[in-house]
Scaffold this active site. Structure first.
Site, PDB file in Angstrom:
ATOM      1  N   ASP A 263       0.825  -1.225   0.000  1.00 26.74           N
ATOM      2  CA  ASP A 263       0.000   0.000   0.000  1.00 26.74           C
ATOM      3  C   ASP A 263       0.853   1.267   0.000  1.00 26.74           C
ATOM      4  O   ASP A 263       0.597   2.204   0.764  1.00 26.74           O
ATOM      5  CB  ASP A 263      -0.955   0.009   1.197  1.00 26.74           C
ATOM      6  CG  ASP A 263      -2.016  -1.069   1.117  1.00 26.74           C
ATOM      7  OD1 ASP A 263      -2.007  -1.832   0.134  1.00 26.74           O
ATOM      8  OD2 ASP A 263      -2.839  -1.168   2.030  1.00 26.74           O
TER       9      ASP A 263
ATOM     10  N   ASP B 241      -0.432  -4.494  -3.714  1.00 26.08           N
ATOM     11  CA  ASP B 241      -1.424  -3.414  -3.945  1.00 26.08           C
ATOM     12  C   ASP B 241      -0.789  -2.044  -3.768  1.00 26.08           C
ATOM     13  O   ASP B 241      -1.385  -1.146  -3.153  1.00 26.08           O
ATOM     14  CB  ASP B 241      -2.606  -3.571  -2.980  1.00 26.08           C
ATOM     15  CG  ASP B 241      -3.258  -4.931  -3.051  1.00 26.08           C
ATOM     16  OD1 ASP B 241      -3.234  -5.563  -4.119  1.00 26.08           O
ATOM     17  OD2 ASP B 241      -3.792  -5.389  -2.008  1.00 26.08           O
TER      18      ASP B 241
ATOM     19  N   TYR C 158       1.024  -7.692  -6.253  1.00 24.40           N
ATOM     20  CA  TYR C 158       0.049  -7.053  -7.117  1.00 24.40           C
ATOM     21  C   TYR C 158       0.412  -5.574  -7.224  1.00 24.40           C
ATOM     22  O   TYR C 158       0.683  -4.917  -6.220  1.00 24.40           O
ATOM     23  CB  TYR C 158      -1.363  -7.182  -6.539  1.00 24.40           C
ATOM     24  CG  TYR C 158      -1.645  -8.552  -5.950  1.00 24.40           C
ATOM     25  CD1 TYR C 158      -2.172  -9.570  -6.719  1.00 24.40           C
ATOM     26  CD2 TYR C 158      -1.346  -8.809  -4.603  1.00 24.40           C
ATOM     27  CE1 TYR C 158      -2.412 -10.825  -6.179  1.00 24.40           C
ATOM     28  CE2 TYR C 158      -1.581 -10.061  -4.051  1.00 24.40           C
ATOM     29  CZ  TYR C 158      -2.109 -11.065  -4.846  1.00 24.40           C
ATOM     30  OH  TYR C 158      -2.339 -12.306  -4.302  1.00 24.40           O
TER      31      TYR C 158
END
Length: 305
Positions: free
Chosen positions: A142, A163, A185
Site C-alpha cells: 500500500d 497493492d 500485485y
C-alpha cells in the site's frame, strides 16, 4: 498571484512551516534542501508546492504501519494531502516501516502478525488537481493511495509489492517507473462505476533483483466493504512489462461485506485494459483494447488531470 516562499532544512518542520502562513488563497512554495525530513506531513491548505533538491537527495520519511497502535492503513501515511492544487517536485516520499522483517514473522506463524500496510503518500478529503513531477514513492504494501480527486504523475518512480498503487481516484501515470520489490500485485483500484481510474501511459513495469518470473499481477479489483457499485479501472497503454508480470496479467480479490461473509470480485467484472504494450511480460492475448480507443481514453484522462 504572488506566492509565499520559504526554504527549509532537515532540522525544520514542514508542518510548522505550513501553519506559519495565513490561508488567504496565495500559493505557498516550500523549498526543501537536501536531507531526510522525518515527520508525518499533512497538507491541509490549498495551493501548496514542495520542491526538493532531487529525489535521491531530498526525502520525507516516517515509519508507521496499520499495526502501529492499531492506527489502520490510512492513518499510516507519511504524507497526507487533504486539499486541492498540491504539487511536489524532485523529492521522495517513503514509509520506512520494516516490512521484510514483519513479513518473515507472518511466514513463520501465519495469522499472528497483521497490519503490514504502510502508506507513503495519500490523497483524501478535498484533494484534487494533484501534480507529482519527478518524485519517488517507497514502501512495500500500500505505498501510494490515491483515493480522492485527480492526479498527474510524470516521470515518477513507485516501488512496492502488495497493492502498492491503490484507491478510487483518477490518475495519469506518464513515463513513470513501476518497480516491484517482491511478489504481489501492482494496482488495486476501487474506482466508482461512473468514473475513470488509473492510466499508465508509456510506463516501465520493472522488478528488483530476486523477484521471480511471473510472480506479479498487474492488478486486482478492490471493493471496500464489498461495494457492488465499484467498477475497478486500470489501463496500460504503450508500456514495457518485464518478465515478472504473470501470464494472466490480472487476478481476483476477496471482499468482506459489513453484514459478514465473503465476496470474490474477478477481473472479468472489472475494467482492466491493455493496449500496445511490449516486453517479455506483455501478451497479445491480453491486448483487449484497440490502439485508437486506448489513445482516446488517454486523451480523455489527460483533459481531466
Amino acid at each position: 498571484m504572488e506566492a509565499y516562499r520559504i526554504t527549509l532544512t532537515p532540522e525544520d518542520s514542514i508542518n510548522e512551516a505550513l501553519a506559519r502562513f495565513p490561508e488567504d488563497g496565495k500559493p505557498l512554495i516550500i523549498t526543501l534542501e537536501k536531507g531526510i525530513y522525518r515527520e508525518k506531513v499533512v497538507i491541509d491548505r490549498e495551493n501548496v508546492t514542495l520542491v526538493g533538491a532531487g529525489r535521491d537527495k531530498t526525502r520525507i520519511s516516517f515509519s508507521d504501519a496499520a499495526r502501529t497502535d492499531m492506527m489502520g492503513t490510512f492513518a499510516s501515511a507519511t504524507c497526507t494531502v487533504k486539499e486541492a492544487n498540491f504539487r511536489a517536485e524532485h523529492l521522495t516520499f517513503a514509509n520506512d516501516f520494516d516490512y521484510p522483517s514483519f513479513r518473515y514473522l507472518v511466514e513463520q506463524d501465519p495469522g499472528k502478525v497483521k497490519g503490514l500496510q504502510a502508506v507513503a503518500f495519500r490523497t483524501t478529503d478535498s484533494a484534487d488537481s494533484t501534480i507529482l513531477e519527478d518524485c519517488a514513492f517507497f514502501g512495500y504494501q500500500d505505498t501510494l493511495l490515491l483515493d480522492e480527486g485527480t492526479h498527474l504523475l510524470n516521470q515518477c518512480q513507485i516501488e512496492g509489492n502488495i497493492d502498492f498503487i491503490f484507491g478510487g481516484g483518477l490518475a495519469l501515470f506518464s513515463d513513470c517507473t513501476i518497480l516491484s520489490n517482491g511478489q504481489g500485485y501492482v494496482t488495486a483500484p476501487s474506482t466508482p462505476g461512473d468514473q475513470l481510474g488509473f492510466c499508465f501511459h508509456r510506463c516501465r513495469f520493472l522488478r528488483k533483483e530476486g523477484v521471480p518470473d511471473y510472480s506479479v499481477y498487474l492488478g486486482r479489483p478492490w471493493h471496500p466493504k464489498a461495494d457492488p457499485t465499484i467498477e475497478s479501472f486500470t489501463l496500460l497503454v504503450e508500456c514495457y512489462l518485464d518478465k515478472h508480470i504473470h501470464d494472466s496479467g490480472w487476478t481476483e480479490m476477496h471482499a468482506f461485506p459489513p453484514e459478514g461473509g465473503e465476496v470474490i470480485f474477478t477481473p472479468e467484472q472489472s475494467r482492466f485494459y491493455e493496449s500496445a504494450c511490449t516486453g517479455p511480460g506483455s501478451s497479445t492475448e491480453r491486448d483487449n483494447l484497440g490502439k485508437s480507443e486506448a489513445v482516446s481514453l488517454v486523451k480523455a484522462i489527460e483533459s481531466l488531470v
